[in-house]
Scaffold this active site. Structure first.
Site, PDB file in Angstrom:
ATOM      1  N   ASP A  13      -7.936  -5.397  -0.133  1.00  0.00           N
ATOM      2  CA  ASP A  13      -8.428  -6.266  -1.204  1.00  0.00           C
ATOM      3  C   ASP A  13      -8.036  -7.724  -1.021  1.00  0.00           C
ATOM      4  O   ASP A  13      -8.490  -8.575  -1.782  1.00  0.00           O
ATOM      5  CB  ASP A  13      -7.884  -5.771  -2.553  1.00  0.00           C
ATOM      6  CG  ASP A  13      -8.455  -4.415  -2.927  1.00  0.00           C
ATOM      7  OD1 ASP A  13      -9.658  -4.227  -2.724  1.00  0.00           O
ATOM      8  OD2 ASP A  13      -7.691  -3.557  -3.400  1.00  0.00           O
TER       9      ASP A  13
ATOM     10  N   HIS B 258       0.856  -1.186   0.000  1.00  0.00           N
ATOM     11  CA  HIS B 258       0.000   0.000   0.000  1.00  0.00           C
ATOM     12  C   HIS B 258       0.885   1.226   0.000  1.00  0.00           C
ATOM     13  O   HIS B 258       1.935   1.225   0.638  1.00  0.00           O
ATOM     14  CB  HIS B 258      -0.922   0.017   1.229  1.00  0.00           C
ATOM     15  CG  HIS B 258      -2.068   0.951   1.057  1.00  0.00           C
ATOM     16  ND1 HIS B 258      -1.980   2.277   1.365  1.00  0.00           N
ATOM     17  CD2 HIS B 258      -3.307   0.752   0.565  1.00  0.00           C
ATOM     18  CE1 HIS B 258      -3.129   2.855   1.077  1.00  0.00           C
ATOM     19  NE2 HIS B 258      -3.954   1.956   0.582  1.00  0.00           N
TER      20      HIS B 258
HETATM   21  N1  CMC Z   1       4.271  -7.688  -4.780  1.00  0.00           N
HETATM   22  C1  CMC Z   1       5.615  -7.649  -4.932  1.00  0.00           C
HETATM   23  N2  CMC Z   1       6.375  -6.554  -4.756  1.00  0.00           N
HETATM   24  C2  CMC Z   1       5.738  -5.418  -4.433  1.00  0.00           C
HETATM   25  C3  CMC Z   1       4.339  -5.369  -4.255  1.00  0.00           C
HETATM   26  C4  CMC Z   1       3.606  -6.559  -4.441  1.00  0.00           C
HETATM   27  N3  CMC Z   1       2.269  -6.562  -4.290  1.00  0.00           N
HETATM   28  N4  CMC Z   1       3.962  -4.104  -3.930  1.00  0.00           N
HETATM   29  C5  CMC Z   1       5.100  -3.383  -3.904  1.00  0.00           C
HETATM   30  N5  CMC Z   1       6.174  -4.180  -4.199  1.00  0.00           N
HETATM   31  C6  CMC Z   1       7.577  -3.770  -4.212  1.00  0.00           C
HETATM   32  C7  CMC Z   1       7.920  -2.941  -5.444  1.00  0.00           C
HETATM   33  O1  CMC Z   1       8.377  -3.755  -6.504  1.00  0.00           O
HETATM   34  C8  CMC Z   1       9.003  -2.036  -4.902  1.00  0.00           C
HETATM   35  O2  CMC Z   1      10.185  -2.790  -4.795  1.00  0.00           O
HETATM   36  P1  CMC Z   1      11.623  -2.080  -5.049  1.00  0.00           P
HETATM   37  O3  CMC Z   1      11.734  -1.030  -3.965  1.00  0.00           O
HETATM   38  O4  CMC Z   1      12.613  -3.178  -4.931  1.00  0.00           O
HETATM   39  O5  CMC Z   1      11.547  -1.479  -6.429  1.00  0.00           O
HETATM   40  C9  CMC Z   1       8.565  -1.752  -3.469  1.00  0.00           C
HETATM   41  O6  CMC Z   1       7.782  -2.907  -3.092  1.00  0.00           O
HETATM   42  C10 CMC Z   1       7.708  -0.487  -3.315  1.00  0.00           C
HETATM   43  O7  CMC Z   1       6.583  -0.605  -4.186  1.00  0.00           O
HETATM   44  P2  CMC Z   1       6.008   0.570  -5.063  1.00  0.00           P
HETATM   45  O8  CMC Z   1       5.361  -0.017  -6.275  1.00  0.00           O
HETATM   46  O9  CMC Z   1       7.078   1.610  -5.280  1.00  0.00           O
HETATM   47  O10 CMC Z   1       4.943   1.175  -4.071  1.00  0.00           O
HETATM   48  P3  CMC Z   1       3.746   2.111  -4.454  1.00  0.00           P
HETATM   49  O11 CMC Z   1       3.405   2.850  -3.244  1.00  0.00           O
HETATM   50  O12 CMC Z   1       4.084   2.889  -5.686  1.00  0.00           O
HETATM   51  O13 CMC Z   1       2.576   1.091  -4.869  1.00  0.00           O
HETATM   52  C11 CMC Z   1       0.779  -0.452  -4.679  1.00  0.00           C
HETATM   53  C12 CMC Z   1       1.593   0.662  -4.000  1.00  0.00           C
HETATM   54  C13 CMC Z   1      -0.458  -0.740  -3.863  1.00  0.00           C
HETATM   55  C14 CMC Z   1       0.361   0.018  -6.083  1.00  0.00           C
HETATM   56  C15 CMC Z   1       1.680  -1.714  -4.786  1.00  0.00           C
HETATM   57  O14 CMC Z   1       2.025  -2.156  -3.500  1.00  0.00           O
HETATM   58  C16 CMC Z   1       1.017  -2.826  -5.565  1.00  0.00           C
HETATM   59  O15 CMC Z   1       1.124  -2.868  -6.806  1.00  0.00           O
HETATM   60  N6  CMC Z   1       0.293  -3.770  -4.870  1.00  0.00           N
HETATM   61  C17 CMC Z   1      -0.471  -4.806  -5.559  1.00  0.00           C
HETATM   62  C18 CMC Z   1      -1.779  -4.241  -6.059  1.00  0.00           C
HETATM   63  C19 CMC Z   1      -2.769  -4.015  -4.933  1.00  0.00           C
HETATM   64  O16 CMC Z   1      -2.976  -4.879  -4.094  1.00  0.00           O
HETATM   65  N7  CMC Z   1      -3.423  -2.851  -4.976  1.00  0.00           N
HETATM   66  C20 CMC Z   1      -4.482  -2.507  -4.003  1.00  0.00           C
HETATM   67  C21 CMC Z   1      -4.058  -1.401  -3.084  1.00  0.00           C
HETATM   68  S1  CMC Z   1      -5.156  -1.233  -1.669  1.00  0.00           S
HETATM   69  C22 CMC Z   1      -6.681  -0.758  -2.373  1.00  0.00           C
HETATM   70  C23 CMC Z   1      -6.660   0.649  -2.767  1.00  0.00           C
HETATM   71  O17 CMC Z   1      -6.978   1.514  -1.923  1.00  0.00           O
HETATM   72  O18 CMC Z   1      -6.374   0.946  -3.940  1.00  0.00           O
END
Ligand code: CMC
Length: 428
Positions: free
Chosen positions: A364, A307
């Protein structure tokens, strides 16, 4: 003296005020940055950018806190109901009995959608994703209520638009489902409560009366409360951004539905169940999938994990995980993916990759398992997120409009070609 930030650029020092929120959240106010210095800030994904000051929802990602208008989400989920929470979000205070009755009655008065709108449904292919249908039909409401095009046309009229949206949205959503299975639509029954009515429109058939199960109603009501607002997330920011151009409320909400659809946001609930099913069909070995999620060359992510704001735990996920056990037990349903989900959570929470990056199950992760136990098809999961998020979107649009916020218009740093002369096609 109140705190100030000092920015030194080209040897010059500039002072910027610091804004402090009720819960001691701090921001550097850079409203005059460009005017004073010629610089802008660069923050892709708005990871450090506050777009507004808001009094609706407080979220502390480090402590796992979520409050609507100051009330902890745990108390609201346990003791309130969705319509009361909608009132709270939109109006700022818990309603008196009379205010709540009036609010519920007003919503019941507007649950039908214009009969001509039914024809839209027959024009969509049956395989259309219901989020596309819901977004389109929500936007189309603006064509049936042209007076809504002016968002400043007086409080009563704007309130009527909000009531119409809350009332019609479940009808629009349930009809999207009925259309997708080729069944006749079911009209709203106003003697029923909000959630009961939605379930009846989803599952009642001309051939069979649908028996509304209070266990399902309570669980769905709780899920809607948990989704009702989440401060400046992607879809809410979209609603505010669209609304900042003075676009009408219907079209601003339709924009929010579209933003919610993506798999990184509300679309994750459908993705989670599909992922869990895939893991089960693949034999249930978790190591392979956890390894894939960690592999930077593999696009696979553990859906329902991580998140932008929560870096400790997602309080909604905690409540939903418990509700998931309760609902499945009370309905006497055994879903093998629940066990897989729990094991996956355990494996991931003990894995260095996830621990280091503070990746926890989000709202989710377990919600889809409950929806499935209720008989809701997976294409509809994100629609239910939208039904829940609607009061939050409305409240945020209302706040933005009342604050007379300026049109949202980010800047950029241009890195394309420098000026060059046009070349005729024959000479290229
Ligand atoms: N599985 C594997 N690695 C992950 C995941 C995941 N679900 N989420 C984040 N990471 C890794 C990402 O690759 C990055 O690694 P590194 O620092 O080595 O490059 C690190 O963790 C930080 O992630 P980020 O993508 O920079 O974080 P963000 O804040 O931009 O993204 C997120 C947040 C929710 C989009 C992401 O965690 C994600 O894609 N999760 C899966 C999709 C999901 O469950 N979304 C629902 C969110 S909750 C409902 C809502 O309110 O939308």
């Amino acid at each position: 003296m109140s705190e100030q930030a000092e920015i030194i650029l080209g040897g010059e020092s500039y002072k910027m005020p610091v804004v402090v929120g009720t819960e001691n959240e701090k921001a550097i106010d850079i409203n005059n940055l460009r005017a004073e210095t010629g610089y802008i800030t660069l923050d892709s994904g708005y990871k450090n950018t506050g777009a507004t000051v808001s009094s609706i929802t407080f979220l502390d990602g480090e402590e796992g806190i979520l409050r609507y208008r100051g009330y902890p989400i745990e108390q609201l989920a346990e003791r309130s109901d969705f319509i009361e929470v909608a009132y709270l979000l939109i109006n700022g205070e818990l309603p008196t009995k009379k205010q709540l009755d009036d609010f519920s009655e007003a919503i019941k008065m507007h649950t039908l959608i214009h009969e001509d709108m039914r024809r839209f449904y027959s024009a969509f292919p049956t395989f259309a994703h219901p989020m596309g249908v819901v977004s389109s039909v929500t936007c189309a409401l603006s064509t049936f209520y042209p007076e809504s095009l002016n968002p400043h046309r007086g409080e009563d009229k704007v309130n009527l638009t909000m009531t119409r949206l809350l009332a019609k949205f479940p009808t629009i959503a349930a009809w999207a489902y009925k259309n997708s299975i080729g069944h006749p639509v079911v009209y709203p029954k106003n003697k029923l409560g909000y959630v009961d009515n939605f379930l009846n429109m989803m599952f009642s058939m001309p051939t069979d009366e649908y028996e509304i199960d209070p266990v399902v109603v309570n669980a769905l009501d709780k899920l809607l409360i948990l989704h009702a607002d989440h401060e400046q997330n992607c879809s809410t920011s979209t609603v505010r951004l669209a609304g900042s151009s003075q676009a009408n409320l219907y079209s601003s909400i339709a924009a929010g539905v579209t933003a919610l659809w993506g798999p990184l946001h509300g679309g994750a609930n459908q993705e989670v169940i599909e992922m869990l099913d895939r893991i089960r069909e693949d034999g249930g070995s978790l190591d392979k999938w956890v390894a894939k999620a960690k592999d930077k060359n593999d696009p696979f992510r553990l859906m329902g994990f991580g998140h932008r704001v929560y870096k400790n735990f997602d309080p909604r996920a905690k409540i939903i995980k418990k509700a998931c056990d309760d609902v499945l037990n009370r309905l006497g349903i055994k879903d093998p993916v629940l066990e897989i989900a729990k094991k996956l959570e355990e494996v991931a929470l003990n894995d260095e990759y996830f621990v280091e990056r503070k990746l926890y199950p989000n709202v989710d992760f377990y919600s889809g398992i409950i929806y499935r136990a209720m008989g809701i098809p997976k294409d509809m999961f994100t629609v239910l997120f939208a039904v829940g998020r609607l009061p939050g979107w409305i409240a945020q649009w209302k706040e933005m409009t009342a604050n007379k916020e300026p049109i949202g218009r980010p800047r950029q740093i241009y890195v394309g070609p420098k000026v060059r002369d046009y070349v005729n096609i024959a000479d290229r």
